[in-house]
Each structure stands twice: as C-alpha cells, then as structure tokens.
Enzyme design. Structure first.
Site, short mmCIF file in Angstrom:
data_model
loop_
_atom_site.label_atom_id
_atom_site.label_comp_id
_atom_site.label_asym_id
_atom_site.label_seq_id
_atom_site.Cartn_x
_atom_site.Cartn_y
_atom_site.Cartn_z
CD GLN A 72 -3.06 -0.46 -0.13
OE1 GLN A 72 -3.10 0.72 -0.49
NE2 GLN A 72 -3.77 -1.40 -0.72
CB SER A 73 4.20 1.96 -1.37
OG SER A 73 4.95 3.10 -1.68
CG ASN A 74 0.63 6.62 0.94
OD1 ASN A 74 -0.52 6.38 0.58
ND2 ASN A 74 1.02 6.50 2.21
CB CYS A 76 4.70 2.50 -5.07
SG CYS A 76 6.25 1.76 -4.48
#
Ligand SMILES: *Cc1c(COP(=O)(O)O)cnc(C)c1O
Length: 321
Positions: A72-74, A76
C-alpha cells in the site's frame, strides 16, 4: 538553491487552523499543513521529493522509473502517477501478497499503468536489484528511486517546503510530522538552517527506533547540504524523534491510530491515514495530554497524505467497526 526541479505539485499547500481539535484537547494551538493536497493522484509528501528526483531522471535521459515499497505504498502510487504524466514506463517492486481484488493505493497503481513485481519484505532489496538490472539489459533506460524517494536529491523537496512556510508567514514554533524513511524530516531540518526557521521539528517514528531514524535523517541532511555546497553540519542530537508510538509495528493500525483518524475526521473534516499520519497524530495527541507542549506553543501538524489507504484492507474493515 540551484537544483534542477520539474514542477508539477500543487504548491504552496494551505495552512489551516484546527480550532475544534485545539479546544477538544485543551491547547496548545494546533494548525495543519495540507501536504495531502499536493495534487496528482491524491497527493502526499512524495510529490515534493519527486519534483527533484524526476528532474534528475529526465536529465539522465531515463525512460523507466523503478521504485520499491510495501503493497500500500503511497510513494509508489505517486511515482506511478508522475511516470504516467511525464511519459515514463514505471516498474514497482512491492512487498506483500497479490490480492484477488486490488484496493487503495494498489488499485491506483494499476489504474496508473504501473508494472508490478511482487516480492516479500526480506527479499525486497534483492528483487529490486534484479528488476533494475533486467530493465537495464532490456534497454529500458531505468532510473532507480529508492524507498520513499529518500535520497539527498529527494530531500530538497522538504528543504523547499520550509522556505514555503517561511513565506506563508505563520507563527508556529513546533512541527510534528510522521517520519519513516527520513527524507521528509531531513529536508525540513536542513531547510530550517538554510531559511532561518527557528522552531523545533519533531518526527514521530513510524517504523524505526529513535537512534536508527536519527542516524538516517542526519546523514541525509548532511549529504543534501554538501550537494548544494553549504557548510552546514547537522548533528544527530538536533534531530528530534519519538519512538514511543511504534505500536504493533509498520502498517499495523491499533486502537490509538484509529481513534486519531476518527477524531480529526469528526472535529475538523480532515482525513488522515492508518499507517503514517494516524500514528503521528496519535503521538501528538498523547504528547498534548501528557503536557509535553505549553499553552503558549503553536504546533503545526504536517499532514503528509496517505488517505487512499483508508480504502484498503485491513483498515477499511477496522474503521467499519
Ligand atoms: C512516506 C510517507 C511518510 C514518511 O515520509 P519519509 O520521508 O519516508 O520519512 C509520511 N506520511 C506518508 C503518508 C507517507 O506516504
């Protein structure tokens, strides 16, 4: 500062008062810096860093952006968005298990056209190396953006953010911010030196213990300072961090984080996120309750974004309760 920068973030972001929250908690005076509103695919703090990182990638003639993060990387998601906007291919190395149904940031990664390579956390660095090498051999002219865009170049995003708040002429003597890969806090600390901002900057640790984070932030700030030829030496003692709010560890939202999210939403109509700003806000609320700040203090809570995660598992289920 004369570092190449590609402008795309919506800046300056607003600074707003938080009167209801201030009253509810009984002071100090609270304000918020809205870096959740930096634009481009739901915004967040990585937009400021990526303005500098992208300029370097463009100058190097890169054609593909390769980066890394959690499922859930912001960071990325924001990288996938600039890749789309500026005509790059994007490869994301994500740790986690590919779900049947993508949601939150992962859904956005798909929408933004990123190619995703799955790995596990322990293998992440190795997978990243292999993927980069492969892209290189395929002639895709890859440019590697590290975790959180926290390299010295990315750090300039937050050096300039301090220039921005100085220009906004607000009267605050504390900044409280979520701190994880360190680039945000490092930039702020260096920016405070460069632009004579005399307040204190407190990083709430999201995943690393205090000593480790202090070391990372110090190194990044000093490397960035060297790059612009400034003789500013930052010692790790001046990096203020608090690691008492690590809770269940990275990306695990406990009751305090959920409570902070609800409190900001119900009193001010502001949406935090379960991984970063929820934890930083929970830490700030606890510090206020324990008398860490005085009544005269003016505290700027720096919103770093992340709200797409509200719609991801397990957080949406947790918040439904
Ligand atoms: C990445 C991120 C942070 C942490 O910033 P660092 O520069 O990695 O310390 C904080 N909040 C959100 C929402 C983020 O995505």
């Amino acid at each position: 500062m004369n570092i190449p920068r590609t402008l795309f973030a919506h800046l300056p972001t607003p600074i707003e008062a938080l009167p209801h929250l201030t009253t509810l908690l009984g002071g100090p005076q609270l304000l918020i810096k809205r870096d959740d509103l930096t634009g481009l695919a739901f915004g967040g703090n990585k937009a400021r860093k990526l303005e500098f990182v992208l300029a370097e990638a463009q100058a190097n003639g890169a054609k593909t952006l390769v980066t890394v993060g959690d499922i859930q990387s912001n960071h990325c998601r924001q990288t996938a968005a600039i890749a789309a906007k500026f005509g790059f291919k994007c490869i994301l190395v994500l740790s986690g298990t590919e779900p049947d149904l993508a949601n939150g940031n992962l859904l956005l990664d798909h929408l933004l056209g990123a190619e995703i390579v799955w790995t596990v956390r322990e293998e992440r660095a190795n997978t990243l190396k292999t993927v980069f090498q492969q892209a290189w051999e395929n002639g895709e002219r890859p440019y590697l953006i590290p975790l959180g865009a926290s390299n010295p170049v990315g750090t300039f995003g937050y050096v300039e953010a301090i220039r921005e708040i100085v220009g906004q002429k607000i009267d605050v003597n504390w900044i409280v911010v979520a701190s994880s890969s360190g680039g945000t806090q490092a930039g702020m600390v260096l920016g405070a030196h460069l632009y004579n901002w005399s307040g204190k900057i407190l990083g709430i640790c999201i995943d690393h213990h205090a000593l480790e984070l202090q070391t990372t932030v110090t190194h990044l700030a000093n490397e960035a300072s060297e790059r612009i030829g400034k003789d500013i030496s930052i010692s790790s003692q001046e990096i203020l961090v608090n690691d008492r709010y690590l809770g269940g560890g990275y990306a695990v939202a406990g009751e305090v984080e959920l409570e902070a999210i609800r409190m900001f939403a119900k009193t001010e109509g502001i949406l935090l996120d379960p991984v970063y700003t929820g934890r930083a806000a929970a830490g700030m609320i606890d510090l206020i309750k324990n008398g860490f700040f005085t009544q005269e203090d003016k505290v700027l809570f720096w919103h770093t974004g992340g709200s797409p995660t509200l719609f991801a598992e397990p957080y949406s289920a947790q918040l439904n309760k």
